[in-house]
Design a protein around this motif. Structure first.
Motif, mmCIF file in Angstrom:
data_model
loop_
_atom_site.group_PDB
_atom_site.id
_atom_site.type_symbol
_atom_site.label_atom_id
_atom_site.label_comp_id
_atom_site.label_asym_id
_atom_site.label_seq_id
_atom_site.Cartn_x
_atom_site.Cartn_y
_atom_site.Cartn_z
ATOM 1 N N MET A 1 -106.983 65.569 -20.733
ATOM 2 C CA MET A 1 -105.566 65.433 -19.764
ATOM 3 C C MET A 1 -106.057 65.690 -18.333
ATOM 4 N N ARG A 2 -105.932 64.928 -17.429
ATOM 5 C CA ARG A 2 -106.207 64.927 -15.989
ATOM 6 C C ARG A 2 -104.801 65.840 -15.389
ATOM 7 N N VAL A 3 -105.240 67.029 -14.735
ATOM 8 C CA VAL A 3 -104.347 67.866 -14.204
ATOM 9 C C VAL A 3 -104.400 68.088 -12.622
ATOM 10 N N VAL A 4 -103.320 68.097 -11.853
ATOM 11 C CA VAL A 4 -103.428 68.478 -10.497
ATOM 12 C C VAL A 4 -102.757 69.979 -10.412
ATOM 13 N N ILE A 5 -103.079 70.853 -9.828
ATOM 14 C CA ILE A 5 -102.406 72.330 -9.754
ATOM 15 C C ILE A 5 -102.036 72.643 -8.420
ATOM 16 N N ALA A 6 -100.955 72.656 -8.119
ATOM 17 C CA ALA A 6 -100.515 73.021 -6.692
ATOM 18 C C ALA A 6 -99.714 74.562 -6.679
ATOM 19 N N GLU A 7 -100.502 75.623 -6.282
ATOM 20 C CA GLU A 7 -100.019 76.960 -6.595
ATOM 21 C C GLU A 7 -100.836 77.517 -5.469
ATOM 22 N N ASP A 8 -100.102 78.520 -4.531
ATOM 23 C CA ASP A 8 -100.660 79.231 -3.323
ATOM 24 C C ASP A 8 -101.252 80.385 -3.688
ATOM 25 N N GLY A 24 -110.392 71.905 -22.511
ATOM 26 C CA GLY A 24 -110.881 70.472 -22.837
ATOM 27 C C GLY A 24 -110.173 69.740 -21.652
ATOM 28 N N HIS A 25 -109.465 70.094 -20.702
ATOM 29 C CA HIS A 25 -108.594 69.454 -20.092
ATOM 30 C C HIS A 25 -109.464 69.270 -18.460
ATOM 31 N N GLN A 26 -109.078 68.402 -17.456
ATOM 32 C CA GLN A 26 -109.925 68.116 -16.561
ATOM 33 C C GLN A 26 -109.045 68.517 -15.194
ATOM 34 N N VAL A 27 -109.342 69.469 -14.510
ATOM 35 C CA VAL A 27 -108.410 69.750 -13.318
ATOM 36 C C VAL A 27 -108.998 68.916 -12.225
ATOM 37 N N HIS A 42 -100.419 60.938 -5.785
ATOM 38 C CA HIS A 42 -100.360 59.542 -6.046
ATOM 39 C C HIS A 42 -101.790 59.113 -5.666
ATOM 40 N N ALA A 43 -102.605 59.750 -4.891
ATOM 41 C CA ALA A 43 -104.189 59.251 -4.854
ATOM 42 C C ALA A 43 -104.793 59.679 -6.099
ATOM 43 N N ARG A 44 -104.677 60.826 -6.825
ATOM 44 C CA ARG A 44 -105.378 61.183 -7.873
ATOM 45 C C ARG A 44 -104.779 60.749 -9.238
ATOM 46 N N ARG A 45 -103.531 60.378 -9.369
ATOM 47 C CA ARG A 45 -102.882 59.882 -10.412
ATOM 48 C C ARG A 45 -102.995 60.888 -11.879
ATOM 49 N N PRO A 46 -102.930 61.918 -11.789
ATOM 50 C CA PRO A 46 -102.937 62.952 -12.977
ATOM 51 C C PRO A 46 -102.135 62.502 -14.033
ATOM 52 N N ASP A 47 -102.339 63.065 -15.189
ATOM 53 C CA ASP A 47 -101.698 63.056 -16.329
ATOM 54 C C ASP A 47 -100.376 64.025 -16.117
ATOM 55 N N ILE A 48 -100.541 65.029 -15.434
ATOM 56 C CA ILE A 48 -99.481 65.971 -15.325
ATOM 57 C C ILE A 48 -99.591 66.524 -13.834
ATOM 58 N N ALA A 49 -98.691 67.136 -13.230
ATOM 59 C CA ALA A 49 -98.743 67.972 -12.065
ATOM 60 C C ALA A 49 -98.162 69.524 -12.407
ATOM 61 N N VAL A 50 -98.764 70.318 -12.196
ATOM 62 C CA VAL A 50 -98.296 71.718 -12.225
ATOM 63 C C VAL A 50 -98.182 72.222 -10.957
ATOM 64 N N ILE A 51 -96.891 72.417 -10.517
ATOM 65 C CA ILE A 51 -96.418 72.727 -9.309
ATOM 66 C C ILE A 51 -95.556 74.210 -9.398
ATOM 67 N N LEU A 118 -97.121 72.281 -21.836
ATOM 68 C CA LEU A 118 -97.988 71.330 -20.828
ATOM 69 C C LEU A 118 -98.046 69.759 -21.562
ATOM 70 N N THR A 119 -98.582 70.102 -22.966
ATOM 71 C CA THR A 119 -98.899 68.791 -23.578
ATOM 72 C C THR A 119 -97.482 67.866 -23.724
ATOM 73 N N ARG A 120 -96.424 68.457 -24.265
ATOM 74 C CA ARG A 120 -95.250 68.014 -24.435
ATOM 75 C C ARG A 120 -94.565 67.083 -23.299
ATOM 76 N N VAL A 121 -94.688 67.761 -21.943
ATOM 77 C CA VAL A 121 -94.210 67.360 -20.735
ATOM 78 C C VAL A 121 -95.070 65.968 -20.230
ATOM 79 N N ALA A 122 -96.482 66.203 -20.270
ATOM 80 C CA ALA A 122 -97.524 65.160 -20.369
ATOM 81 C C ALA A 122 -97.234 63.926 -21.185
#
Length: 212
Positions: A1-8, A24-27, A42-51, A118-122
């Motif tokens: 699963m490809r993931v983007v993480i947005a967290e300060d 086993g996922h790819q950040v 938009h540029a990375r097209r992840p399977d899920i964004a965690v924000i 995470l898996t369910r939302v993706a």
């Protein structure tokens, strides 16, 4: 699963990245600010964004607003919001489109629950923290008057993203009884069966929608 993480918070951001990588996922990207987040997704097209909901630049609901813009640009993009403080202003509209989750940050410590959400939302499902559901329910009392106490319990569990089997286990009733309650909910909330519609999501949305 490809993931983007947005967290300060660097601690949480790096901790999430390590947890996901070891599972086993790819950040594919991380960011500490909501500024430019829709463009990053938009540029990375992840399977899920965690924000994270509360992020720079304003430290209010920047993450939730970015999530809304992301979904406006691509309604199919899965999004999982995280927060220490419950924000309902932008959440109800996001629930209606599916592939959406909203968890309090302490849920991350329950690793199995978090990874399941995470898996369910993706996969296009929903995952709402029970406390988030409770906060949203307080804004939707008009819909509650149509439902029995048990129907509310069933629908609240559905709002968390539980399957009929999981709801039956939680409420110690049969799965067939859950199905009966859900059919009654659809009827009372005037949600007819139609091709292409997700009655379960529509029922949850109706249940959670603010009256004002």
């Amino acid at each position: 699963m490809r993931v983007v993480i947005a967290e300060d918070s660097a601690l949480i951001r790096e901790g999430l990245a390590r947890l996901l990588t070891e599972s086993g996922h790819q950040v594919v990207a991380t960011t500490a600010t909501a500024a430019g987040l829709p463009e990053l997704i938009h540029a990375r097209r992840p399977d899920i964004a965690v924000i994270d909901v509360r992020m720079p630049p304003e430290m209010t609901d920047d993450g939730a607003r970015a999530a809304r813009r992301i979904r406006e640009a691509d309604p199919r993009q899965p999004v999982l919001l995280l927060s220490q403080h419950i924000e309902t202003r932008h959440s109800v509209g996001l629930v209606s489109t599916g592939a959406f989750g909203y968890l309090l940050k302490d849920r991350i410590l329950r690793v199995d629950d978090f990874m399941d959400a995470l898996t369910r939302v993706a996969a296009g499902g929903a995952a709402l923290d029970p406390e988030v559901v409770a906060a949203l329910l307080r804004t939707g009392d008009s819909a509650l008057s149509r439902l029995s106490a048990r129907e509310r319990e069933v629908l609240a569990s559905a709002a968390e993203g539980l399957s009929n089997t999981a709801i039956a286990t939680r409420l110690v009733i049969s799965e067939r009884t859950v199905e009966t309650h859900m059919r009654s909910v659809f009827t009372k909330l005037d949600i007819p069966e139609s091709p292409g519609s997700h009655r379960r999501v529509l029922a949850v949305l109706t249940y959670l929608r603010p009256t004002s």
